[in-house]
Design a protein around this motif. Sequence first.
Motif, short mmCIF file in Angstrom:
data_model
loop_
_atom_site.label_atom_id
_atom_site.label_comp_id
_atom_site.label_asym_id
_atom_site.label_seq_id
_atom_site.Cartn_x
_atom_site.Cartn_y
_atom_site.Cartn_z
N HIS A 47 -6.72 8.00 1.98
CA HIS A 47 -6.37 6.77 1.69
C HIS A 47 -6.00 6.78 0.05
O HIS A 47 -6.78 6.92 -0.74
N ASP A 50 -2.05 2.90 -4.75
CA ASP A 50 -0.40 3.03 -5.53
C ASP A 50 -0.50 1.90 -6.62
O ASP A 50 -0.05 0.85 -6.25
N CYS A 53 3.10 -0.37 -7.62
CA CYS A 53 3.96 0.43 -6.62
C CYS A 53 5.39 -0.17 -6.53
O CYS A 53 6.33 0.43 -6.12
N ALA A 59 5.30 4.90 -1.89
CA ALA A 59 4.57 4.67 -0.82
C ALA A 59 5.25 5.10 0.51
O ALA A 59 4.44 5.71 1.27
N LEU A 62 4.86 8.90 0.77
CA LEU A 62 3.37 9.35 1.07
C LEU A 62 3.04 8.97 2.54
O LEU A 62 2.39 9.81 3.24
N TYR A 67 -0.27 9.72 4.92
CA TYR A 67 -1.46 9.15 4.04
C TYR A 67 -1.53 7.84 4.43
O TYR A 67 -0.37 7.14 4.59
N VAL A 69 -1.70 4.09 2.78
CA VAL A 69 -1.30 3.92 1.31
C VAL A 69 -1.61 2.06 1.33
O VAL A 69 -1.05 1.61 1.94
N ALA A 89 2.80 0.09 5.08
CA ALA A 89 1.76 0.19 3.93
C ALA A 89 1.03 -1.02 3.87
O ALA A 89 1.88 -1.99 4.33
#
Length: 256
Positions: A47, A50, A53, A59, A62, A67, A69, A89
């Motif tokens: 986790h 950002d 962001c 994001a 990622l 991942y 985010v 996200a």
Amino acid sequence: MTSSKQRNTNHDATASIYDLKNTLERHDIALECIDKLILKNIPEGAHIFDLGCGTGQVAQRLLKRGYQVTGLDSSEGMLNIARENAPDAEFILDDARFFKFPSTFHAVISTDGVLNYVLSTEELHNALQNVYDALLENGIFAFELYLEELCESNWKNNEFSGGVKDDNVWVDIWSYDPKNKIGQKDTTRFELKNGNWQRLDKSFYLKLYPQTEIKLALEKVGFTEVNIYDINQDLGVDKDKESETACFVCRKPLRE
């Protein structure tokens, strides 16, 4: 300048042209640096938080790597675009100086000089403390920052840049206050709406901090293993170009 008691909403005015002004290649470069400094040192599917962001470009990249985010930004306009760019996200409207999260994240990232918009040492300390509290033990914090020793000589020269699109024209003019170490970017934007050009003027302020002050602030909060990388020479972004930013990487230690 922004009141210390108010969320910084300046970027709402230019959110819709942020991705026009910043090439997508810049976000790929940011991810390459994050890969070198963080991703190899955290679990798969970790986790990541950002901070600042923006429009969610990092994001999105990622998420494609698998991942989780969570992004935070003080601009609602930026977050509206981020939710379109990275719908999987979670995005939160808040300010780096004020947010409070429990220890949740394996890593925190902050790109594009976001923390330079924090204009006092006290408020910067608050932001760093908020990051520290949001990290899991042994979590990594990596952020890009414009440094006084790298930028001051360049920022003293008034510079401008701009761009032209079918429905947007903008120009950025830079000035610098050497006494207070504050850079000012005055943006003028013309946007075509319903057949009419509308003008908007906005000023943005960034604080230049010396490397030693940032390192001491991180250590005061409790971060350890503080390392500093030259974006160009150490991370290979553009070795023929003089760096204006450095990347700080540190850890929240394990409890003894």
